[in-house]
Design a protein around this motif. Structure first.
Motif, PDB file in Angstrom:
ATOM      1  N   MET A 224      79.379 -81.200  41.952  1.00  0.00           N
ATOM      2  CA  MET A 224      78.190 -81.849  41.405  1.00  0.00           C
ATOM      3  C   MET A 224      77.070 -81.712  42.425  1.00  0.00           C
ATOM      4  O   MET A 224      77.009 -82.445  43.404  1.00  0.00           O
ATOM      5  CB  MET A 224      78.485 -83.322  41.122  1.00  0.00           C
ATOM      6  CG  MET A 224      77.359 -84.088  40.466  1.00  0.00           C
ATOM      7  SD  MET A 224      76.991 -83.530  38.807  1.00  0.00           S
ATOM      8  CE  MET A 224      75.350 -82.868  39.013  1.00  0.00           C
TER       9      MET A 224
ATOM     10  N   ARG B 161      76.520 -78.309  34.884  1.00  0.00           N
ATOM     11  CA  ARG B 161      76.113 -79.420  35.757  1.00  0.00           C
ATOM     12  C   ARG B 161      76.379 -80.761  35.079  1.00  0.00           C
ATOM     13  O   ARG B 161      76.844 -81.714  35.722  1.00  0.00           O
ATOM     14  CB  ARG B 161      74.633 -79.288  36.102  1.00  0.00           C
ATOM     15  CG  ARG B 161      74.334 -78.085  36.992  1.00  0.00           C
ATOM     16  CD  ARG B 161      72.849 -77.788  37.087  1.00  0.00           C
ATOM     17  NE  ARG B 161      72.622 -76.522  37.790  1.00  0.00           N
ATOM     18  CZ  ARG B 161      71.617 -75.707  37.547  1.00  0.00           C
ATOM     19  NH1 ARG B 161      70.728 -76.007  36.617  1.00  0.00           N
ATOM     20  NH2 ARG B 161      71.487 -74.577  38.232  1.00  0.00           N
TER      21      ARG B 161
ATOM     22  N   HIS C  89      78.590 -72.306  38.169  1.00  0.00           N
ATOM     23  CA  HIS C  89      78.513 -73.330  39.218  1.00  0.00           C
ATOM     24  C   HIS C  89      77.895 -72.783  40.500  1.00  0.00           C
ATOM     25  O   HIS C  89      77.191 -73.497  41.216  1.00  0.00           O
ATOM     26  CB  HIS C  89      79.913 -73.852  39.561  1.00  0.00           C
ATOM     27  CG  HIS C  89      80.556 -74.652  38.484  1.00  0.00           C
ATOM     28  ND1 HIS C  89      79.883 -75.610  37.761  1.00  0.00           N
ATOM     29  CD2 HIS C  89      81.828 -74.663  38.011  1.00  0.00           C
ATOM     30  CE1 HIS C  89      80.708 -76.166  36.889  1.00  0.00           C
ATOM     31  NE2 HIS C  89      81.890 -75.608  37.012  1.00  0.00           N
TER      32      HIS C  89
ATOM     33  N   ASP D 140      74.137 -72.901  41.667  1.00  0.00           N
ATOM     34  CA  ASP D 140      73.581 -74.107  42.255  1.00  0.00           C
ATOM     35  C   ASP D 140      73.402 -73.972  43.761  1.00  0.00           C
ATOM     36  O   ASP D 140      72.515 -74.584  44.348  1.00  0.00           O
ATOM     37  CB  ASP D 140      74.474 -75.316  41.950  1.00  0.00           C
ATOM     38  CG  ASP D 140      74.513 -75.644  40.466  1.00  0.00           C
ATOM     39  OD1 ASP D 140      73.735 -75.040  39.712  1.00  0.00           O
ATOM     40  OD2 ASP D 140      75.327 -76.494  40.069  1.00  0.00           O
TER      41      ASP D 140
END
Length: 485
Positions: free
Chosen positions: A284, A13, A313, A316
């Motif tokens: 992001m 992150r 990733h 998330d």
């Protein structure tokens, strides 16, 4: 194979703050200002001048965060810098050269060489090619020199103008305010009139066929070869994947979503909807978790289990539905390790839906470029591994009644990042389905979207569609007699 550690998830992150173009621009600009100003630390009024300069550029930082000037729009970024030179004619050449030097050190040596060597084992000489990718990259990441250079050259110049007390009068401040207003209007006009290449949004929720209460398949396996560019796949020697698509149903114009970032694409593929609805707008992820149901939620409603095996990733978005693999390993063994982990999950958990993300093709595109032989080689290695896994599943009796889906989440253009704003090579992805319920030797030519994947999986496994799924079920691929059962 190791799972991604808690540290790796946090580090991933944090790295996206430097990878994604929007957060990178203010971080790099302010970092350059601090480095450049360090030698003046003891001067009287240092902190006041520093703060005044940074406050003066905040409005422009906000404009550049809202408007990221994708693809050819980046060419227009030089016009505000030229306008600045015409209005103020104040340039600190030492500051600008420091910024340019730091930028290329970060992208070419720190990122392109040190980072990739430590993470995936690229050569210490990777900088000899990486600088070309930085100059050619078209996507709005930090590695897009043609976008980042005019942004931070203008920001640094305006900071220096304010910090050196060149904006002390009301007249000068009004010039700056009108200058920012002009950039805002200029940006709005450009993005409203020229930014017109996004895929069309499907306006309704899945309605082309009723939900099934009985399953067609016992298992659905989805192999996502991350970042596999369609035309490069066509050039590669992939006999097994070719046999699947020729003996199944291929969608020749399967379109990814916008922006074509991995976390965004996976979120859309397995919720059936778009970023404005599921909440994931880039790699992001500012707020963890999806805002809508995923296909995993749908399966739970009928007592079935889904499994997603992917890099850190994806946690998330999908949380506990994602089993992570560490991305810190040599790229030559990454996909091999992922396949071995997929076998272990299938043995221990026996999920009804298994999604496997192969990452080596994408990582080679990022670190070495997609127009080189190394990229083709990774696609060919993926072909062998998918064949191995398919045969293993068959030997284990896991393919008695199944659908096997192979696709990419996005394509790749050349350069760092290589995907996001749908440059050449990004928009259309390989996509084909194979299995006893799937039409054989069929090619579907019409345009379709990856958002159809969630509803299609739900339909095959007899589960309700995710609550916000918009993609039509890919009924063209399913044999009519099976649908009518």
């Amino acid at each position: 194979m190791k799972k991604a550690s808690a540290f790796e998830k946090v580090a991933a992150r944090c790295w996206n703050l430097l990878n994604e173009g929007k957060p990178f621009t203010p971080i790099f600009t302010i970092g350059t200002i601090l480095i450049y100003s360090f030698s003046k630390l003891g001067n009287s009024g240092f902190f006041v001048d520093l703060a005044i300069g940074i406050l003066a550029i905040v409005p422009l930082l906000i404009i550049y965060f809202v408007y990221d000037y994708p693809l050819f729009l980046r060419n227009y970024l030089w016009l505000p810098f030229v306008a600045y030179l015409m209005i103020w004619n104040h340039v600190n050449l030492g500051l600008l050269l420091t910024g340019v030097g730091l930028y290329f050190f970060f992208t070419v040596f720190f990122w392109g060489t040190l980072y990739y060597h430590l993470r995936i084992g690229t050569s210490w000489l990777n900088f000899t090619r990486f600088w070309k990718l930085v100059l050619k990259n078209s996507d709005s990441t930090s590695g897009n020199a043609q976008e980042q250079l005019p942004k931070f050259l203008l920001l640094l110049s305006l900071w220096n103008l304010a910090a050196s007390k060149q904006l002390g009068t009301v007249s000068e401040l009004s010039y700056l305010a009108f200058f920012y207003l002009g950039i805002l209007i200029f940006s709005w006009i450009l993005h409203k009139n020229l930014f017109d290449w996004k895929p069309k949004i499907i306006p309704t929720y899945t309605e082309n066929i009723k939900e099934r209460t009985s399953a067609i398949n016992e298992k659905v396996i989805v192999m996502v070869i991350d970042g596999m560019r369609k035309e490069r796949f066509e050039e590669a020697n992939t006999p097994f994947l070719d046999s699947l698509r020729k003996n199944g149903t291929e969608y020749t114009r399967m379109e990814t979503v916008y922006p074509a970032r991995t976390v965004v694409c996976f979120s859309s593929m397995f919720t059936g909807t778009y970023p404005f609805e599921h909440g994931i707008t880039s790699n992001m992820v500012w707020k963890l978790g999806l805002k809508v149901e995923s296909v995993f939620d749908s399966l739970r409603k009928v007592g079935k289990k889904g499994s997603l095996l992917g890099i850190a990733h994806l946690v998330d978005s999908f949380g506990d539905d994602c089993e992570t693999v560490t991305a810190v390993m040599h790229n030559d063994v990454a996909d091999r390790n992922i396949i071995e982990r997929a076998k272990l999950i299938m043995d221990e958990q026996n999920p009804d839906l298994q999604i496997v993300q192969l990452i080596s093709t994408d990582q080679t595109g990022h670190s070495r470029g997609v127009l080189y032989d190394e990229y083709i080689q990774k696609i060919e290695e993926a072909d062998l591994l998918v064949e191995e896994y398919f045969n293993w599943l068959k030997e284990k009796g896991k393919l008695n009644n199944y659908t096997f889906i192979v696709c990419a989440d996005h394509g790749q253009a050349d350069g760092i990042g290589g995907h996001g704003h749908l440059d050449e090579g990004e928009r259309y992805v390989p996509f084909f389905m194979y299995g006893p319920a799937i039409e054989k030797g069929k090619s579907v030519e019409g345009k379709h979207s990856l958002v159809s994947l969630a509803s299609t999986i739900s339909y095959l496994l007899g589960a309700p569609y995710p609550d916000k799924a918009r993609g039509p079920v890919l009924v063209e691929a399913i044999r009519k007699e099976v649908i009518n059962q």
